[in-house]
Design a protein around this motif. Structure first.
Motif, PDB file in Angstrom:
ATOM      1  N   TYR A  79       3.441 -51.215  91.709  1.00 47.53           N
ATOM      2  CA  TYR A  79       2.273 -51.103  90.593  1.00 47.53           C
ATOM      3  C   TYR A  79       2.473 -51.852  89.334  1.00 47.53           C
ATOM      4  CZ  TYR A  79       0.235 -48.434  86.787  1.00 47.53           C
ATOM      5  OH  TYR A  79      -0.587 -48.167  85.366  1.00 47.53           O
ATOM      6  N   PHE A  82       1.262 -55.334  90.322  1.00 48.56           N
ATOM      7  CA  PHE A  82      -0.169 -55.266  90.251  1.00 48.56           C
ATOM      8  C   PHE A  82      -0.738 -55.354  88.907  1.00 48.56           C
ATOM      9  CE2 PHE A  82      -4.528 -53.051  90.549  1.00 48.56           C
ATOM     10  CZ  PHE A  82      -5.022 -53.953  91.518  1.00 48.56           C
ATOM     11  N   GLY A  83      -0.374 -54.639  88.189  1.00 45.95           N
ATOM     12  CA  GLY A  83      -0.745 -54.917  86.824  1.00 45.95           C
ATOM     13  C   GLY A  83      -0.606 -56.263  86.115  1.00 45.95           C
ATOM     14  N   PHE A  85      -0.130 -59.069  87.698  1.00 44.00           N
ATOM     15  CA  PHE A  85      -1.082 -59.967  88.370  1.00 44.00           C
ATOM     16  C   PHE A  85      -2.498 -59.768  87.755  1.00 44.00           C
ATOM     17  CE2 PHE A  85      -4.396 -60.755  91.408  1.00 44.00           C
ATOM     18  CZ  PHE A  85      -4.369 -62.019  91.894  1.00 44.00           C
ATOM     19  N   ASN A  86      -3.083 -58.477  87.481  1.00 46.53           N
ATOM     20  CA  ASN A  86      -4.452 -58.326  86.788  1.00 46.53           C
ATOM     21  C   ASN A  86      -4.226 -59.079  85.492  1.00 46.53           C
ATOM     22  OD1 ASN A  86      -5.843 -57.191  88.949  1.00 46.53           O
ATOM     23  ND2 ASN A  86      -5.137 -55.046  88.445  1.00 46.53           N
ATOM     24  N   ARG A  87      -3.203 -58.530  84.701  1.00 44.24           N
ATOM     25  CA  ARG A  87      -3.219 -59.302  83.492  1.00 44.24           C
ATOM     26  C   ARG A  87      -3.152 -60.799  83.301  1.00 44.24           C
ATOM     27  NH1 ARG A  87       1.269 -56.491  79.775  1.00 44.24           N
ATOM     28  NH2 ARG A  87      -0.441 -54.822  80.215  1.00 44.24           N
ATOM     29  N   ASP A  89      -4.137 -62.888  85.701  1.00 40.26           N
ATOM     30  CA  ASP A  89      -5.823 -63.230  85.860  1.00 40.26           C
ATOM     31  C   ASP A  89      -6.812 -63.036  84.967  1.00 40.26           C
ATOM     32  OD1 ASP A  89      -7.480 -64.204  87.899  1.00 40.26           O
ATOM     33  OD2 ASP A  89      -8.231 -62.188  88.475  1.00 40.26           O
ATOM     34  N   ARG A  90      -6.656 -61.946  83.914  1.00 47.43           N
ATOM     35  CA  ARG A  90      -7.726 -61.848  82.839  1.00 47.43           C
ATOM     36  C   ARG A  90      -7.247 -62.957  81.993  1.00 47.43           C
ATOM     37  NH1 ARG A  90      -6.435 -56.206  82.761  1.00 47.43           N
ATOM     38  NH2 ARG A  90      -5.401 -56.668  81.066  1.00 47.43           N
ATOM     39  N   GLN A  92      -5.979 -65.868  82.408  1.00 50.29           N
ATOM     40  CA  GLN A  92      -6.412 -67.008  82.948  1.00 50.29           C
ATOM     41  C   GLN A  92      -8.031 -67.395  82.941  1.00 50.29           C
ATOM     42  OE1 GLN A  92      -5.511 -67.812  87.030  1.00 50.29           O
ATOM     43  NE2 GLN A  92      -5.822 -70.063  86.836  1.00 50.29           N
ATOM     44  N   ASP A  93      -8.696 -66.306  82.921  1.00 44.52           N
ATOM     45  CA  ASP A  93     -10.298 -66.352  82.644  1.00 44.52           C
ATOM     46  C   ASP A  93     -10.533 -66.708  81.186  1.00 44.52           C
ATOM     47  OD1 ASP A  93     -10.742 -66.055  85.313  1.00 44.52           O
ATOM     48  OD2 ASP A  93     -11.114 -63.794  85.062  1.00 44.52           O
TER      49      ASP A  93
END
Length: 116
Positions: A79, A82-83, A85-87, A89-90, A92-93
């Motif tokens: 968990y 995953f959190g 990784f999402n952070r 990714d955001r 990086q965007d």
């Protein structure tokens, strides 16, 4: 009483206080505070009452308490990963968006300098 029966509750209480401090400083959400507090309360419970892990294991159809704890730790770690990784990714965007805006603004200002 074993050393971990004393040491783990102390560490858990310090961790809970740290998460409360971070929540009060608005560095994390209430949901994060609640989830981490529950996790650390389970650490306290299982360190003071090791047989409690066996009862929780039976609820999930697992034979041994230690197996339950190991599986629960893996779930929590996945968990967290995953959190993160999402952070990432955001972020990086957002960085890409900022770099594009700076590049466009820089190109416009360079065009203005060339016209003079």
């Amino acid at each position: 009483m074993l050393l971990y029966s004393i040491l783990f509750p102390i560490i858990s209480i310090l961790a809970i206080l740290w998460f409360v401090y971070r929540y009060l400083k608005q560095k994390q959400s209430l949901i994060t505070l609640i989830l981490w507090t529950i996790l650390w309360l389970f650490v306290i419970l299982f360190s003071i009452f090791p047989r409690a892990s066996e009862q929780f294991a039976r609820l999930f159809g697992i034979t041994r308490g230690l197996d339950f704890i190991i599986i629960a730790v893996f779930v929590v770690l996945f968990y967290i990963i995953f959190g993160l990784f999402n952070r990432v990714d955001r972020l990086q965007d957002e960085i890409n968006k900022i770099v594009k805006e700076v590049a466009i603004n820089n190109e416009i200002s360079l065009d203005d300098e060339e016209d003079e």
